[in-house]
Design an enzyme around this catalytic site. Sequence first.
Site, PDB file in Angstrom:
ATOM      1  CG  ASN A 133      38.501  12.424  26.674  1.00  0.00           C
ATOM      2  OD1 ASN A 133      39.124  13.489  26.626  1.00  0.00           O
ATOM      3  ND2 ASN A 133      38.577  11.508  25.713  1.00  0.00           N
TER       4      ASN A 133
ATOM      5  CE  LYS B 296      48.452   2.951  28.943  1.00  0.00           C
ATOM      6  NZ  LYS B 296      47.981   3.975  29.815  1.00  0.00           N
TER       7      LYS B 296
ATOM      8  CE  LYS C 240      16.815  15.498  22.251  1.00  0.00           C
ATOM      9  NZ  LYS C 240      15.975  16.578  22.688  1.00  0.00           N
TER      10      LYS C 240
ATOM     11  CE  LYS D  56      48.669   1.522  23.855  1.00  0.00           C
ATOM     12  NZ  LYS D  56      47.630   2.535  23.850  1.00  0.00           N
TER      13      LYS D  56
ATOM     14  CG  ASP E 162      40.276   3.307  25.404  1.00  0.00           C
ATOM     15  OD1 ASP E 162      41.136   3.338  24.507  1.00  0.00           O
ATOM     16  OD2 ASP E 162      40.517   3.600  26.596  1.00  0.00           O
TER      17      ASP E 162
HETATM   18  O1  PMT Z   1      44.323  17.954  26.532  1.00  0.00           O
HETATM   19  P1  PMT Z   1      44.690  18.433  27.920  1.00  0.00           P
HETATM   20  O2  PMT Z   1      43.489  18.956  28.679  1.00  0.00           O
HETATM   21  O3  PMT Z   1      45.850  19.387  27.921  1.00  0.00           O
HETATM   22  O4  PMT Z   1      45.149  17.145  28.769  1.00  0.00           O
HETATM   23  C1  PMT Z   1      46.297  16.469  28.410  1.00  0.00           C
HETATM   24  C2  PMT Z   1      46.077  14.943  28.432  1.00  0.00           C
HETATM   25  C3  PMT Z   1      45.887  14.496  29.873  1.00  0.00           C
HETATM   26  C4  PMT Z   1      44.878  14.538  27.599  1.00  0.00           C
HETATM   27  C5  PMT Z   1      47.335  14.292  27.760  1.00  0.00           C
HETATM   28  O5  PMT Z   1      48.446  14.811  28.359  1.00  0.00           O
HETATM   29  C6  PMT Z   1      47.304  12.774  27.840  1.00  0.00           C
HETATM   30  O6  PMT Z   1      47.634  12.149  28.815  1.00  0.00           O
HETATM   31  N1  PMT Z   1      46.871  12.171  26.712  1.00  0.00           N
HETATM   32  C7  PMT Z   1      46.685  10.729  26.583  1.00  0.00           C
HETATM   33  C8  PMT Z   1      45.434  10.321  27.299  1.00  0.00           C
HETATM   34  C9  PMT Z   1      45.140   8.847  27.088  1.00  0.00           C
HETATM   35  O7  PMT Z   1      44.322   8.552  26.249  1.00  0.00           O
HETATM   36  O8  PMT Z   1      45.876   8.016  27.773  1.00  0.00           O
HETATM   37  P2  PMT Z   1      45.764   6.404  27.636  1.00  0.00           P
HETATM   38  O9  PMT Z   1      46.596   5.923  28.719  1.00  0.00           O
HETATM   39  O10 PMT Z   1      44.305   5.990  27.571  1.00  0.00           O
HETATM   40  O11 PMT Z   1      46.377   6.087  26.206  1.00  0.00           O
HETATM   41  C10 PMT Z   1      47.756   5.805  26.016  1.00  0.00           C
HETATM   42  C11 PMT Z   1      48.217   6.277  24.664  1.00  0.00           C
HETATM   43  O12 PMT Z   1      47.526   5.580  23.623  1.00  0.00           O
HETATM   44  C12 PMT Z   1      47.998   7.745  24.400  1.00  0.00           C
HETATM   45  O13 PMT Z   1      49.128   8.257  23.738  1.00  0.00           O
HETATM   46  C13 PMT Z   1      46.770   7.778  23.493  1.00  0.00           C
HETATM   47  O14 PMT Z   1      46.808   8.894  22.598  1.00  0.00           O
HETATM   48  C14 PMT Z   1      46.904   6.468  22.736  1.00  0.00           C
HETATM   49  N2  PMT Z   1      45.593   5.869  22.362  1.00  0.00           N
HETATM   50  C15 PMT Z   1      44.677   5.562  23.307  1.00  0.00           C
HETATM   51  C16 PMT Z   1      43.492   4.968  22.937  1.00  0.00           C
HETATM   52  C17 PMT Z   1      43.262   4.683  21.580  1.00  0.00           C
HETATM   53  N3  PMT Z   1      42.115   4.127  21.188  1.00  0.00           N
HETATM   54  N4  PMT Z   1      44.179   4.997  20.668  1.00  0.00           N
HETATM   55  C18 PMT Z   1      45.348   5.575  21.028  1.00  0.00           C
HETATM   56  O15 PMT Z   1      46.211   5.851  20.170  1.00  0.00           O
END
Ligand code: PMT
Length: 409
Positions: A211, A339, A291, A343, A281
């Site tokens: 991503n 969330k 490949k 969580k 995810d």
């Molecule tokens: O890295 P940059 O370019 O500076 O950008 C910053 C950012 C946008 C990446 C960052 O600020 C941000 O928002 N990170 C979380 C992105 C995300 O995965 O959001 P989510 O809504 O999908 O996940 C929610 C939370 O669960 C997050 O804290 C994530 O780290 C965590 N998560 C998500 C999926 C997963 N499989 N395991 C997790 O622990």
Amino acid sequence: MDRLKGKKILIAITGGIAAYKAPELIRLFIKSGCDVWAAVSENACRFVQPLTLETLTGRPVLLDDFTLLDGGKIPHIEASAWCDLMVVAPATGNIIGKTAAGIADDLISTLLMAASRKPVLFAPAMNSRMYLNPIVKRNLNTLRESGYYFIGPDEGEMACGEEGIGRLADLSCIVEKVKDIFTEKDLRDITILISAGPTQEPIDPVRFITNRSSGKMGYALAKAAKRRGGRVILVSGPTSLSVPKEGITLIRVKTALEMEREIEEHFPYSDIVIMAAAVADYRTDTPFPQKLKKSDKAFQLELVRNPDILYTLGKEKTRQTLVGFAAETENFEENALQKIRDKNLDLIVVNNVSLPDAGFEVDTNRIMLIDRFGKTRKYPLQSKDDAADAILDKIIKIRKKTKGEKGPS
Ligand code: PMT
């Protein structure tokens, strides 16, 4: 609230080849909001033009101690009283030796003697055989014991063509160190585990799912936590960023499963955990060993769910303050509150990733903080460094508020 805004920095440049980097260092300080005054030794003038320094700082450069300033003021007394901090960059073996021996016989050494009540940062730069000379080592130790700060030198190729230790520290690390010196150590003895960047989920040996996360937000958090005295463990997906080696343990991973393993390992003894990483995810169950060849037929890729690391931490949490991020494009508060509940978080940082100046890749962010008590605060556009400090300020408040509930850590 940049920690350097309005700070008065006196930069003393002594005579080594790295003096050519001083104008760029001055520019970085000015960019951070500092007022800079430059002093140059006679030998440093062979490497850097005083006019360049004067143009950048907007102040007359200090060249010697016998040209009095306006009003008959004495340069070393006036400038050392004016500054909040003095940086000697590059610092030669000569100026280090003179300061350690208490010699004040020229402009820079008298400035240093007169700045005895101000923080002074030395950024040594010299040939490695000079730096490793036991006399230089002894002088460095004397200054460290007297409370002088140091940054670097770095290892690598030097101007003389030799390899080794002696290069002037990276300029951004010098600025970071100065921020460090000015920052209140309100996270001293606290262990902070931070995840940053994207994950890469392999499809075959040359392709992967990822991503747009650059890691900037997570790295800004790691640097801010370190500046504030914390012990920082940064688990990072692939990024092109670096962090100061001192005080931050950087663990590089690629996949979500690798990130999960590292986070789980360091979680039990961490006090604060901030998941800023954009964890994929989904992943392919078994990446193709060779490949993939293209064909005319449509191609379907089967994906399996990755573990939700934060969800698991929420279940395992004992005394940790747990912070998640939410990358949202709509229904910000509603999704974030969900969330927090799902969580078991103490705080969520919501970024609106649909705006061009916030979220992924850029240096700025627009954040909203929602704590587990439902208290919400929206912040205006700010640098990711400032956003990081705002997040840490809020975490400290939450920890004070919940100390009784969780017990001190
Ligand atoms: O890295 P940059 O370019 O500076 O950008 C910053 C950012 C946008 C990446 C960052 O600020 C941000 O928002 N990170 C979380 C992105 C995300 O995965 O959001 P989510 O809504 O999908 O996940 C929610 C939370 O669960 C997050 O804290 C994530 O780290 C965590 N998560 C998500 C999926 C997963 N499989 N395991 C997790 O622990």
